[in-house]
Design an enzyme around this catalytic site. Structure first.
Site, PDB file in Angstrom:
ATOM      1  N   ASP A  60      31.462  54.401  56.305  1.00  0.00           N
ATOM      2  CA  ASP A  60      32.039  54.650  54.799  1.00  0.00           C
ATOM      3  C   ASP A  60      33.577  55.114  54.823  1.00  0.00           C
ATOM      4  O   ASP A  60      33.682  56.040  55.524  1.00  0.00           O
ATOM      5  CB  ASP A  60      30.751  56.425  54.404  1.00  0.00           C
ATOM      6  CG  ASP A  60      31.919  57.219  53.137  1.00  0.00           C
ATOM      7  OD1 ASP A  60      32.277  56.219  52.150  1.00  0.00           O
ATOM      8  OD2 ASP A  60      31.612  58.209  52.480  1.00  0.00           O
ATOM      9  N   ASN A  84      37.402  44.746  54.116  1.00  0.00           N
ATOM     10  CA  ASN A  84      36.347  44.082  52.702  1.00  0.00           C
ATOM     11  C   ASN A  84      35.655  44.988  51.741  1.00  0.00           C
ATOM     12  O   ASN A  84      35.970  44.724  50.432  1.00  0.00           O
ATOM     13  CB  ASN A  84      35.438  42.879  53.021  1.00  0.00           C
ATOM     14  CG  ASN A  84      34.151  42.773  51.787  1.00  0.00           C
ATOM     15  OD1 ASN A  84      35.315  42.021  51.015  1.00  0.00           O
ATOM     16  ND2 ASN A  84      33.538  43.119  51.814  1.00  0.00           N
ATOM     17  N   SER A 138      42.995  40.656  46.417  1.00  0.00           N
ATOM     18  CA  SER A 138      42.932  40.413  45.276  1.00  0.00           C
ATOM     19  C   SER A 138      44.578  39.747  44.912  1.00  0.00           C
ATOM     20  O   SER A 138      45.596  40.464  45.001  1.00  0.00           O
ATOM     21  CB  SER A 138      42.801  40.790  44.359  1.00  0.00           C
ATOM     22  OG  SER A 138      42.816  40.408  43.124  1.00  0.00           O
ATOM     23  N   TYR A 154      42.903  49.050  39.976  1.00  0.00           N
ATOM     24  CA  TYR A 154      42.330  48.463  40.741  1.00  0.00           C
ATOM     25  C   TYR A 154      43.642  47.768  41.394  1.00  0.00           C
ATOM     26  O   TYR A 154      43.544  47.470  42.482  1.00  0.00           O
ATOM     27  CB  TYR A 154      41.549  47.631  40.313  1.00  0.00           C
ATOM     28  CG  TYR A 154      40.990  46.410  41.243  1.00  0.00           C
ATOM     29  CD1 TYR A 154      39.900  46.722  42.140  1.00  0.00           C
ATOM     30  CD2 TYR A 154      41.525  45.305  40.965  1.00  0.00           C
ATOM     31  CE1 TYR A 154      40.300  45.288  43.037  1.00  0.00           C
ATOM     32  CE2 TYR A 154      40.928  43.930  41.809  1.00  0.00           C
ATOM     33  CZ  TYR A 154      40.089  44.125  42.961  1.00  0.00           C
ATOM     34  OH  TYR A 154      39.400  43.336  43.899  1.00  0.00           O
ATOM     35  N   LYS A 158      45.351  46.931  45.339  1.00  0.00           N
ATOM     36  CA  LYS A 158      44.924  45.868  45.793  1.00  0.00           C
ATOM     37  C   LYS A 158      47.220  45.550  46.476  1.00  0.00           C
ATOM     38  O   LYS A 158      47.424  44.489  47.210  1.00  0.00           O
ATOM     39  CB  LYS A 158      45.239  44.268  45.698  1.00  0.00           C
ATOM     40  CG  LYS A 158      43.493  44.865  44.428  1.00  0.00           C
ATOM     41  CD  LYS A 158      42.559  45.148  46.471  1.00  0.00           C
ATOM     42  CE  LYS A 158      40.970  44.961  46.435  1.00  0.00           C
ATOM     43  NZ  LYS A 158      40.371  45.027  48.395  1.00  0.00           N
ATOM     44  N   VAL A 187      35.397  35.636  41.932  1.00  0.00           N
ATOM     45  CA  VAL A 187      33.537  35.216  42.833  1.00  0.00           C
ATOM     46  C   VAL A 187      32.604  35.698  41.638  1.00  0.00           C
ATOM     47  O   VAL A 187      32.525  36.988  41.625  1.00  0.00           O
ATOM     48  CB  VAL A 187      33.676  35.739  44.186  1.00  0.00           C
ATOM     49  CG1 VAL A 187      31.986  35.525  44.611  1.00  0.00           C
ATOM     50  CG2 VAL A 187      34.947  34.901  44.596  1.00  0.00           C
ATOM     51  N   THR A 189      29.882  38.063  41.410  1.00  0.00           N
ATOM     52  CA  THR A 189      29.414  39.096  42.049  1.00  0.00           C
ATOM     53  C   THR A 189      28.861  40.594  41.504  1.00  0.00           C
ATOM     54  O   THR A 189      29.360  40.104  40.703  1.00  0.00           O
ATOM     55  CB  THR A 189      30.085  39.520  43.732  1.00  0.00           C
ATOM     56  OG1 THR A 189      30.841  40.403  43.427  1.00  0.00           O
ATOM     57  CG2 THR A 189      30.584  38.461  44.395  1.00  0.00           C
TER      58      THR A 189
END
Length: 231
Positions: A60, A84, A138, A154, A158, A187, A189
């Site tokens: 974690d 990742n 990203s 977010y 990044k 992508v 996902t």
């Protein structure tokens, strides 16, 4: 020939799993870092069924204790670290109404998690002949490009991953450790609601390329399939 060992965080699904699979196909022993026991074991089983030398790493990235335990108990030798693991922070990311707790939680995984894991495992990487660190970022973190929707937790997370990548590269400039950041692209996902035609395998390509850089490869850069990404 000595087999290399890699650790991929957040590797039980999506891009992380595709990166782990790609490393494994190169004959690299790959650790599947994930916090969910069942999902981690499922990923390990799938990779082993494909003939890949995979092992599970309970991890974690938001927990100092978990990261320290992984470094002490699960990882003995390490050549490649792929940071990742990441979260989106949800869909309420208007900067004018942003919940500070959302930002704090996003940074804890996306930024502080990278730092926790990297610093815990750096002593092992420094023993490798050709250590590589790949931070999955990203282009939404690019201050120049300003791509994608407004995501005030977010995207800045990044941006900071990119900035920390540069700081690590500068600090480790006189060592064998090569550190870079990559953008896998948009992508399909669960992270994106599968709203893309780009596959996880396609998204993994740039991380795999950076993980296999020669000793004179670039340091402290930000790359996608097309080359350098603007900061």
């Amino acid at each position: 020939m000595t087999t290399k060992t890699a650790l991929v965080t957040g590797a039980n699904k999506g891009i992380g799993f595709a990166i782990a699979h790609g490393l494994g196909l190169q004959g690299i022993r790959v650790g599947i870092g994930a916090r969910n026991d069942a999902r981690r074991q499922d990923a390990v089983d799938k990779l082993r069924a494909a003939g890949i030398d995979a092992f599970g790493v309970p991890l974690d990235v938001t927990s100092d204790h978990s990261v320290a335990a992984a470094a002490a108990d699960s990882i003995h030798d390490l050549d490649i670290l792929v940071n990742n693991a990441g979260i989106s922070g949800g869909d309420q990311q208007n900067p004018t109404t942003l919940d500070i707790d959302v930002l704090r939680t996003t940074l804890d995984t996306n930024v502080f998690g990278v730092i926790r894991v990297t610093n815990a495992l750096l002593p092992k990487l420094l023993r490798s002949a050709s250590p590589r660190i790949v931070n999955v970022s990203s282009n939404m973190g690019s201050l120049a490009l300003q791509t994608g929707p407004i995501m005030a937790a977010y995207a800045p997370s990044k941006t900071m991953v990119n900035a920390m990548t540069v700081q690590y590269a500068r600090q480790l400039a006189d060592t064998a450790v090569i550190v870079n950041a990559c953008c896998p692209g948009y992508v399909a996902t669960d992270f994106t609601g599968f709203a893309s035609t780009r596959t996880p395998e396609e998204g993994a390509r740039i991380a795999l390329k950076l993980a296999a850089l020669p000793d004179d490869g670039p340091r402290g850069g930000f790359f996608d399939d097309a080359g350098t990404v603007a900061w």
